[in-house]
Design a protein around this motif. Structure first.
Motif, PDB file in Angstrom:
ATOM      1  N   ILE A  44       0.822  -1.205   0.000  1.00  0.00           N
ATOM      2  CA  ILE A  44       0.000   0.000   0.000  1.00  0.00           C
ATOM      3  C   ILE A  44       0.863   1.265   0.000  1.00  0.00           C
ATOM      4  CG2 ILE A  44      -0.312   0.210   2.510  1.00  0.00           C
ATOM      5  CD1 ILE A  44      -3.284   0.918   1.842  1.00  0.00           C
ATOM      6  N   LEU A  45       2.063   1.180   0.565  1.00  0.00           N
ATOM      7  CA  LEU A  45       2.960   2.335   0.559  1.00  0.00           C
ATOM      8  C   LEU A  45       3.392   2.674  -0.864  1.00  0.00           C
ATOM      9  CD1 LEU A  45       5.099   1.407   3.685  1.00  0.00           C
ATOM     10  CD2 LEU A  45       3.154   2.993   3.550  1.00  0.00           C
ATOM     11  N   ASP A  46       3.605   1.647  -1.683  1.00  0.00           N
ATOM     12  CA  ASP A  46       3.939   1.874  -3.091  1.00  0.00           C
ATOM     13  C   ASP A  46       2.774   2.527  -3.828  1.00  0.00           C
ATOM     14  OD1 ASP A  46       6.493   0.736  -2.842  1.00  0.00           O
ATOM     15  OD2 ASP A  46       5.709  -1.270  -3.269  1.00  0.00           O
ATOM     16  N   VAL A  47       1.568   2.067  -3.539  1.00  0.00           N
ATOM     17  CA  VAL A  47       0.380   2.634  -4.180  1.00  0.00           C
ATOM     18  C   VAL A  47       0.223   4.103  -3.787  1.00  0.00           C
ATOM     19  CG1 VAL A  47      -2.147   2.519  -4.311  1.00  0.00           C
ATOM     20  CG2 VAL A  47      -0.786   0.415  -4.383  1.00  0.00           C
ATOM     21  N   LEU A  48       0.396   4.398  -2.514  1.00  0.00           N
ATOM     22  CA  LEU A  48       0.284   5.779  -2.060  1.00  0.00           C
ATOM     23  C   LEU A  48       1.361   6.662  -2.688  1.00  0.00           C
ATOM     24  CD1 LEU A  48      -0.611   5.134   1.678  1.00  0.00           C
ATOM     25  CD2 LEU A  48      -2.127   6.067  -0.091  1.00  0.00           C
ATOM     26  N   ALA A  49       2.571   6.121  -2.850  1.00  0.00           N
ATOM     27  CA  ALA A  49       3.653   6.873  -3.502  1.00  0.00           C
ATOM     28  C   ALA A  49       3.293   7.169  -4.961  1.00  0.00           C
ATOM     29  CB  ALA A  49       4.962   6.099  -3.418  1.00  0.00           C
ATOM     30  N   ASP A  50       2.732   6.192  -5.638  1.00  0.00           N
ATOM     31  CA  ASP A  50       2.313   6.404  -7.039  1.00  0.00           C
ATOM     32  C   ASP A  50       1.218   7.462  -7.125  1.00  0.00           C
ATOM     33  OD1 ASP A  50       4.127   4.510  -7.928  1.00  0.00           O
ATOM     34  OD2 ASP A  50       2.615   2.921  -8.136  1.00  0.00           O
ATOM     35  N   LEU A  51       0.262   7.396  -6.211  1.00  0.00           N
ATOM     36  CA  LEU A  51      -0.812   8.386  -6.199  1.00  0.00           C
ATOM     37  C   LEU A  51      -0.271   9.784  -5.925  1.00  0.00           C
ATOM     38  CD1 LEU A  51      -3.573   6.397  -4.295  1.00  0.00           C
ATOM     39  CD2 LEU A  51      -3.626   7.097  -6.704  1.00  0.00           C
ATOM     40  N   LYS A  52       0.693   9.879  -5.001  1.00  0.00           N
ATOM     41  CA  LYS A  52       1.266  11.183  -4.702  1.00  0.00           C
ATOM     42  C   LYS A  52       2.018  11.718  -5.911  1.00  0.00           C
ATOM     43  CE  LYS A  52       3.996  14.231  -2.253  1.00  0.00           C
ATOM     44  NZ  LYS A  52       4.996  14.604  -1.400  1.00  0.00           N
ATOM     45  N   ALA A  53       2.762  10.861  -6.599  1.00  0.00           N
ATOM     46  CA  ALA A  53       3.489  11.292  -7.798  1.00  0.00           C
ATOM     47  C   ALA A  53       2.510  11.833  -8.844  1.00  0.00           C
ATOM     48  CB  ALA A  53       4.306  10.136  -8.363  1.00  0.00           C
ATOM     49  N   PHE A  54       1.398  11.144  -9.023  1.00  0.00           N
ATOM     50  CA  PHE A  54       0.380  11.602  -9.967  1.00  0.00           C
ATOM     51  C   PHE A  54      -0.182  12.958  -9.544  1.00  0.00           C
ATOM     52  CE2 PHE A  54      -3.981  12.132 -11.323  1.00  0.00           C
ATOM     53  CZ  PHE A  54      -3.879  11.923 -12.693  1.00  0.00           C
ATOM     54  N   ALA A  55      -0.501  13.082  -8.255  1.00  0.00           N
ATOM     55  CA  ALA A  55      -1.059  14.334  -7.751  1.00  0.00           C
ATOM     56  C   ALA A  55      -0.078  15.484  -7.947  1.00  0.00           C
ATOM     57  CB  ALA A  55      -1.434  14.183  -6.272  1.00  0.00           C
ATOM     58  N   ALA A  56       1.184  15.250  -7.630  1.00  0.00           N
ATOM     59  CA  ALA A  56       2.189  16.297  -7.772  1.00  0.00           C
ATOM     60  C   ALA A  56       2.378  16.680  -9.234  1.00  0.00           C
ATOM     61  CB  ALA A  56       3.510  15.838  -7.166  1.00  0.00           C
ATOM     62  N   ALA A  57       2.382  15.692 -10.116  1.00  0.00           N
ATOM     63  CA  ALA A  57       2.568  15.952 -11.541  1.00  0.00           C
ATOM     64  C   ALA A  57       1.375  16.686 -12.149  1.00  0.00           C
ATOM     65  CB  ALA A  57       2.805  14.636 -12.277  1.00  0.00           C
ATOM     66  N   ASN A  58       0.237  16.589 -11.509  1.00  0.00           N
ATOM     67  CA  ASN A  58      -0.979  17.216 -12.025  1.00  0.00           C
ATOM     68  C   ASN A  58      -1.415  18.416 -11.200  1.00  0.00           C
ATOM     69  OD1 ASN A  58      -2.032  15.535 -14.412  1.00  0.00           O
ATOM     70  ND2 ASN A  58      -1.277  14.044 -12.932  1.00  0.00           N
ATOM     71  N   ARG A  59      -0.468  19.007 -10.530  1.00  0.00           N
ATOM     72  CA  ARG A  59      -0.685  20.231  -9.742  1.00  0.00           C
ATOM     73  C   ARG A  59      -1.827  20.121  -8.746  1.00  0.00           C
ATOM     74  NH1 ARG A  59      -0.473  24.352 -14.591  1.00  0.00           N
ATOM     75  NH2 ARG A  59      -0.611  22.489 -15.836  1.00  0.00           N
ATOM     76  N   LEU A  60      -1.752  19.059  -7.956  1.00  0.00           N
ATOM     77  CA  LEU A  60      -2.714  18.837  -6.871  1.00  0.00           C
ATOM     78  C   LEU A  60      -1.929  18.763  -5.553  1.00  0.00           C
ATOM     79  CD1 LEU A  60      -4.776  16.037  -8.649  1.00  0.00           C
ATOM     80  CD2 LEU A  60      -5.443  18.437  -8.370  1.00  0.00           C
ATOM     81  N   PRO A  61      -1.343  19.873  -5.127  1.00  0.00           N
ATOM     82  CA  PRO A  61      -0.437  19.840  -3.970  1.00  0.00           C
ATOM     83  C   PRO A  61      -1.095  19.425  -2.656  1.00  0.00           C
ATOM     84  CG  PRO A  61      -0.929  22.112  -4.563  1.00  0.00           C
ATOM     85  CD  PRO A  61      -1.498  21.235  -5.655  1.00  0.00           C
ATOM     86  N   ARG A  62      -2.325  19.830  -2.431  1.00  0.00           N
ATOM     87  CA  ARG A  62      -2.996  19.444  -1.181  1.00  0.00           C
ATOM     88  C   ARG A  62      -3.282  17.953  -1.160  1.00  0.00           C
ATOM     89  NH1 ARG A  62      -7.623  23.617  -1.174  1.00  0.00           N
ATOM     90  NH2 ARG A  62      -6.903  23.855  -3.299  1.00  0.00           N
ATOM     91  N   GLY A  89      11.911   1.181   6.255  1.00  0.00           N
ATOM     92  CA  GLY A  89      12.710   1.300   5.042  1.00  0.00           C
ATOM     93  C   GLY A  89      11.836   1.559   3.836  1.00  0.00           C
ATOM     94  N   LYS A  90      10.686   0.939   3.810  1.00  0.00           N
ATOM     95  CA  LYS A  90       9.754   1.101   2.690  1.00  0.00           C
ATOM     96  C   LYS A  90       9.219   2.522   2.653  1.00  0.00           C
ATOM     97  CE  LYS A  90       7.685  -1.373  -0.473  1.00  0.00           C
ATOM     98  NZ  LYS A  90       8.377  -1.972  -1.568  1.00  0.00           N
ATOM     99  N   ILE A  91       8.828   3.066   3.795  1.00  0.00           N
ATOM    100  CA  ILE A  91       8.283   4.424   3.801  1.00  0.00           C
ATOM    101  C   ILE A  91       9.388   5.430   3.519  1.00  0.00           C
ATOM    102  CG2 ILE A  91       8.471   4.883   6.289  1.00  0.00           C
ATOM    103  CD1 ILE A  91       5.619   6.013   4.050  1.00  0.00           C
ATOM    104  N   ALA A  92      10.597   5.155   3.988  1.00  0.00           N
ATOM    105  CA  ALA A  92      11.696   6.070   3.694  1.00  0.00           C
ATOM    106  C   ALA A  92      11.941   6.117   2.196  1.00  0.00           C
ATOM    107  CB  ALA A  92      12.961   5.640   4.437  1.00  0.00           C
ATOM    108  N   ASP A 137      11.098   9.105  -2.905  1.00  0.00           N
ATOM    109  CA  ASP A 137      10.551   9.183  -4.257  1.00  0.00           C
ATOM    110  C   ASP A 137       9.472  10.245  -4.335  1.00  0.00           C
ATOM    111  OD1 ASP A 137      10.630   5.594  -4.896  1.00  0.00           O
ATOM    112  OD2 ASP A 137      12.179   7.127  -5.067  1.00  0.00           O
ATOM    113  N   MET A 138       8.619  10.281  -3.321  1.00  0.00           N
ATOM    114  CA  MET A 138       7.506  11.212  -3.347  1.00  0.00           C
ATOM    115  C   MET A 138       8.014  12.637  -3.240  1.00  0.00           C
ATOM    116  SD  MET A 138       4.521   9.038  -1.389  1.00  0.00           S
ATOM    117  CE  MET A 138       4.750   9.839   0.128  1.00  0.00           C
ATOM    118  N   GLY A 139       9.027  12.867  -2.410  1.00  0.00           N
ATOM    119  CA  GLY A 139       9.567  14.202  -2.270  1.00  0.00           C
ATOM    120  C   GLY A 139      10.219  14.701  -3.546  1.00  0.00           C
TER     121      GLY A 139
END
Length: 67
Positions: free
Chosen positions: A6-24, A52-55, A60-62
């Motif tokens: 689920i941490l990988d899924v959340l990271a992917d979602l955050k990457a999508f949000a950041a790439a699509n100008r959804l900062p909140r 280690g996984k969340i780090a 990646d998300m940052g």
């Protein structure tokens, strides 16, 4: 349990949000990842492995969110 995917899924979602100008949304996904990590750790998922996984996901998300 091996629910750390689920941490990988959340990271992917955050990457999508950041790439699509959804900062909140991206910020909220960071919070969701921390909550998931805490819950997995509380269930005995293994603090070292889960941390280690969340780090890695946080790194990646940052990187994605700063560009």
């Amino acid at each position: 349990m091996h629910d750390d995917w689920i941490l990988d899924v959340l990271a992917d979602l955050k990457a999508f949000a950041a790439a699509n100008r959804l900062p909140r949304t991206a910020e909220q996904l960071d919070d969701a990842a921390l909550v998931a990590l805490a819950e997995m750790s509380a269930q005995g998922e293994g603090i070292g492995r889960a941390h280690g996984k969340i780090a890695a996901a946080g790194t990646d998300m940052g990187r994605t969110g700063t560009g």
